[in-house]
Enzyme design. Structure first.
Site, PDB file in Angstrom:
ATOM      1  N   ARG A 150       7.615  -8.296   0.443  1.00 32.57           N
ATOM      2  CA  ARG A 150       6.303  -8.736   0.911  1.00 32.57           C
ATOM      3  C   ARG A 150       6.256 -10.251   0.859  1.00 32.57           C
ATOM      4  O   ARG A 150       6.633 -10.839  -0.162  1.00 32.57           O
ATOM      5  CB  ARG A 150       5.195  -8.166   0.019  1.00 32.57           C
ATOM      6  CG  ARG A 150       3.793  -8.459   0.517  1.00 32.57           C
ATOM      7  CD  ARG A 150       2.755  -8.131  -0.527  1.00 32.57           C
ATOM      8  NE  ARG A 150       2.706  -9.159  -1.559  1.00 32.57           N
ATOM      9  CZ  ARG A 150       1.887  -9.102  -2.604  1.00 32.57           C
ATOM     10  NH1 ARG A 150       1.098  -8.047  -2.770  1.00 32.57           N
ATOM     11  NH2 ARG A 150       1.875 -10.078  -3.490  1.00 32.57           N
ATOM     12  N   HIS A 217      -4.960  -8.519   2.498  1.00 27.39           N
ATOM     13  CA  HIS A 217      -5.873  -8.395   1.338  1.00 27.39           C
ATOM     14  C   HIS A 217      -7.339  -8.391   1.777  1.00 27.39           C
ATOM     15  O   HIS A 217      -8.189  -9.050   1.153  1.00 27.39           O
ATOM     16  CB  HIS A 217      -5.617  -9.495   0.315  1.00 27.39           C
ATOM     17  CG  HIS A 217      -5.690  -8.980  -1.089  1.00 27.39           C
ATOM     18  ND1 HIS A 217      -6.880  -8.761  -1.730  1.00 27.39           N
ATOM     19  CD2 HIS A 217      -4.734  -8.598  -1.951  1.00 27.39           C
ATOM     20  CE1 HIS A 217      -6.658  -8.298  -2.932  1.00 27.39           C
ATOM     21  NE2 HIS A 217      -5.367  -8.177  -3.095  1.00 27.39           N
ATOM     22  N   GLU A 241      -0.627  -4.851   5.564  1.00 26.26           N
ATOM     23  CA  GLU A 241      -1.423  -4.176   4.542  1.00 26.26           C
ATOM     24  C   GLU A 241      -2.846  -4.696   4.477  1.00 26.26           C
ATOM     25  O   GLU A 241      -3.101  -5.890   4.596  1.00 26.26           O
ATOM     26  CB  GLU A 241      -0.762  -4.383   3.189  1.00 26.26           C
ATOM     27  CG  GLU A 241      -1.514  -3.812   2.020  1.00 26.26           C
ATOM     28  CD  GLU A 241      -0.914  -4.226   0.711  1.00 26.26           C
ATOM     29  OE1 GLU A 241       0.252  -4.651   0.689  1.00 26.26           O
ATOM     30  OE2 GLU A 241      -1.628  -4.159  -0.297  1.00 26.26           O
ATOM     31  N   GLU A 267      -5.354   0.812  -1.523  1.00 23.66           N
ATOM     32  CA  GLU A 267      -5.462   0.461  -2.943  1.00 23.66           C
ATOM     33  C   GLU A 267      -6.905   0.370  -3.419  1.00 23.66           C
ATOM     34  O   GLU A 267      -7.169   0.472  -4.613  1.00 23.66           O
ATOM     35  CB  GLU A 267      -4.733  -0.846  -3.223  1.00 23.66           C
ATOM     36  CG  GLU A 267      -5.366  -2.064  -2.597  1.00 23.66           C
ATOM     37  CD  GLU A 267      -4.553  -3.322  -2.839  1.00 23.66           C
ATOM     38  OE1 GLU A 267      -3.421  -3.400  -2.334  1.00 23.66           O
ATOM     39  OE2 GLU A 267      -5.060  -4.199  -3.540  1.00 23.66           O
ATOM     40  N   ARG A 288      -1.844   3.846   0.813  1.00 22.89           N
ATOM     41  CA  ARG A 288      -1.405   3.006  -0.300  1.00 22.89           C
ATOM     42  C   ARG A 288      -2.314   3.131  -1.522  1.00 22.89           C
ATOM     43  O   ARG A 288      -2.614   2.169  -2.190  1.00 22.89           O
ATOM     44  CB  ARG A 288      -1.430   1.536   0.153  1.00 22.89           C
ATOM     45  CG  ARG A 288      -0.098   1.023   0.650  1.00 22.89           C
ATOM     46  CD  ARG A 288      -0.175  -0.446   0.962  1.00 22.89           C
ATOM     47  NE  ARG A 288      -0.616  -1.248  -0.156  1.00 22.89           N
ATOM     48  CZ  ARG A 288       0.101  -1.521  -1.221  1.00 22.89           C
ATOM     49  NH1 ARG A 288       1.314  -1.034  -1.312  1.00 22.89           N
ATOM     50  NH2 ARG A 288      -0.380  -2.273  -2.186  1.00 22.89           N
ATOM     51  N   GLU A 344       5.896  -0.151  -3.788  1.00 22.91           N
ATOM     52  CA  GLU A 344       5.680  -1.504  -4.308  1.00 22.91           C
ATOM     53  C   GLU A 344       6.050  -1.513  -5.789  1.00 22.91           C
ATOM     54  O   GLU A 344       5.802  -0.529  -6.500  1.00 22.91           O
ATOM     55  CB  GLU A 344       4.216  -1.900  -4.131  1.00 22.91           C
ATOM     56  CG  GLU A 344       3.886  -3.304  -4.600  1.00 22.91           C
ATOM     57  CD  GLU A 344       2.414  -3.647  -4.427  1.00 22.91           C
ATOM     58  OE1 GLU A 344       1.601  -2.718  -4.362  1.00 22.91           O
ATOM     59  OE2 GLU A 344       2.096  -4.841  -4.345  1.00 22.91           O
TER      60      GLU A 344
HETATM   61  C1  CS2 Z   1      -2.345  -6.407  -4.303  1.00 25.53           C
HETATM   62  C2  CS2 Z   1      -2.780  -6.258  -5.731  1.00 25.53           C
HETATM   63  O1  CS2 Z   1      -0.224  -5.621  -4.889  1.00 25.53           O
HETATM   64  C3  CS2 Z   1      -1.094  -5.611  -4.021  1.00 25.53           C
HETATM   65  O2  CS2 Z   1      -1.020  -4.968  -2.959  1.00 25.53           O
HETATM   66  O3  CS2 Z   1      -3.329  -6.069  -3.390  1.00 25.53           O
HETATM   67  O4  CS2 Z   1      -2.086  -7.173  -6.472  1.00 25.53           O
HETATM   68  C4  CS2 Z   1      -4.253  -6.438  -6.005  1.00 25.53           C
HETATM   69  O5  CS2 Z   1      -4.632  -7.754  -5.667  1.00 25.53           O
HETATM   70  C5  CS2 Z   1      -4.566  -6.233  -7.469  1.00 25.53           C
HETATM   71  O6  CS2 Z   1      -3.972  -5.044  -7.918  1.00 25.53           O
HETATM   72  C6  CS2 Z   1      -6.084  -6.180  -7.688  1.00 25.53           C
HETATM   73  O7  CS2 Z   1      -6.361  -5.916  -9.042  1.00 25.53           O
HETATM   74 MG    MG Z   2      -2.577  -5.183  -1.633  1.00 28.54          MG
END
Ligand code: CS2
Ligand code: MG
Length: 407
Positions: A150, A217, A241, A267, A288, A344
């Site tokens: 990434r 993000h 993502e 996430e 994810r 990941e």
């Molecule tokens: C991020 C995370 O790894 C990722 O995909 O989006 O690091 C995310 O920012 C954190 O887990 C939030 O607590």
């Molecule tokens: Mg992320």
């Protein structure tokens, strides 16, 4: 005499950052399980939910009845969903699967149906303040064996961009543990200008073989995300993502109609229903979810099963702010499903590994777990107790005009 749950112990520890760990003890002193209930910036809320509200429901119960206990905690007590309760539930779920594996003398992936693959393709994080630093970071990761990476870069003029500290190294724990949230200034326009140039630079420098991923993000509007996706198509990202905020699922339709770039999201989902339409309408290509925030292994395997029918692959969240137990749970599920996509991962600092041994192992681009019974992780309770909780927050994103941004 049937085995029963005798105690639920919640341990908040801060070796390198805060973690919330859950130990479920049983009427057989040698049979216990550990789970992870870490929620970055809300650790004590999860710990209180576990200690004050969920633990009393578990005492005296049969630890073998994972699905029944899961349903009782999730909906049997009326209030359901959300990051705090689902993270607490995930901690319990992982601990119960750990117990089940230990009692069966089998690793969890074997309980879930056995191996579907020899290892789980991994990706790690590379970043930098400019293209050269990102390239150097990617070359180092490739030399370490990664086949997927990434990539994030500091947006010119911005005080911070997701995934990039202002130092030329990886992010995480880069903010002061005692301080209130850092403020990251973010503007979409300079970001939208720089990312296509970054990926073009990396493709020219490194070729097409290395799988590249990028995490937006959630910082764009749907049409901005569609623009970025279209401009990145030529560089064949493995996936893009979190292009937009998670709330409005309809907005993914707008992105989908403009681009063929693979989209990953999940996430910030806390139940399978959060992402269900994205899967069933094939508006994403990778789901994810974070097993530690979605309710654990029991929920993840259901999500994977739903996704399989719609050709959606898994890419469980594997950041630096969840504990090794969840990273291990990720890989146990990865190794036992048909529609695994990618995993990941992060390398935990030495001090975290001493407190919580058993994170997945990495070799030649792939992750694996040991064949130890259960999750294969543990906790050094005495050492954990020497690292008391330290209030810390995720950064707050603000636009240049001072308004709250998205992330
Ligand atoms: C991020 C995370 O790894 C990722 O995909 O989006 O690091 C995310 O920012 C954190 O887990 C939030 O607590
Ligand atoms: Mg992320």
């Amino acid at each position: 005499m049937a085995l029963t749950i005798t105690n639920v112990k919640v341990l908040v520890t801060c070796p390198d950052r805060n973690y919330v760990l859950v130990k479920i003890e049983t009427s057989d002193p040698g049979v216990y399980g550990w789970g992870d209930a870490t929620l970055n910036g809300r650790e004590l809320a999860v710990a209180a939910a576990l200690e004050q509200h969920i633990a009393p429901l578990l005492i005296g119960r049969d630890p073998d009845r994972i699905e029944d206990l899961w349903q009782m905690i999730y909906r049997g007590t009326y209030w359901r969903g959300g990051p705090v309760l689902m993270t607490a539930l995930a901690g319990v779920d992982l601990a119960l699967w750990d117990i089940k594996g230990k009692r069966a003398g089998m690793p969890v992936y074997s309980l879930l149906g056995g191996r579907t693959r020899d290892g789980a393709l991994a990706y790690t994080h590379c970043s930098g303040r400019d293209f050269a630093e990102v390239e150097d970071s990617v070359r180092a990761a490739m030399a370490r064996g990664f086949k997927a990476i990434r990539v994030q870069v500091l947006v010119p003029g911005m005080s911070g961009t997701y995934g990039v500290s202002n130092q030329p190294a990886e992010r995480y724990s880069s903010f002061d543990m005692e301080a209130l949230p850092l403020v990251e200034r973010f503007e979409p326009s300079p970001y939208l200008r720089v990312i296509p140039k970054l990926v073009e630079h990396l493709r020219v420098a490194l070729g097409d073989e290395i799988e590249l991923l990028h995490d937006v993000h959630e910082r764009l509007t749907p049409i901005q995300a569609a623009r970025l996706a279209k401009e990145l198509e030529a560089y064949h990202l493995f996936f893009l993502e979190d292009p937009i905020r998670p709330e409005n699922k309809e907005s993914f339709r707008l992105i989908r109609q403009h681009t063929t770039i693979p989209i990953a999201m999940g996430e910030l989902f806390h139940t399978r229903w959060d992402g269900l339409p994205l899967i069933t309408e094939q508006l994403i290509d990778f789901i994810r979810c974070d097993l530690g925030h979605i309710g654990g292994i029991s929920e993840a395997r259901k999500i994977a099963a739903i996704a399989e029918s719609f050709y959606v692959q898994t890419a469980w969240h594997g950041p630096g702010d969840i504990a090794p137990m969840t990273h291990a749970a990720n890989v146990h599920v990865d190794l036992s499903i048909a529609n695994f996509g990618i995993q990941e991962m992060v390398f935990f600092p030495e001090v975290a590994q001493e407190v919580m041994p058993g994170a997945p192992t990495f070799a030649d681009g792939y992750l694996n777990v040991t064949d130890a019974p259960g999750l294969g992780t543990d906790v050094n309770e005495a050492l954990a107790a020497t690292y008391p909780y330290k209030r810390a927050y995720l950064p707050v994103v603000r636009r240049v005009d001072g308004s709250v941004g998205d992330w």
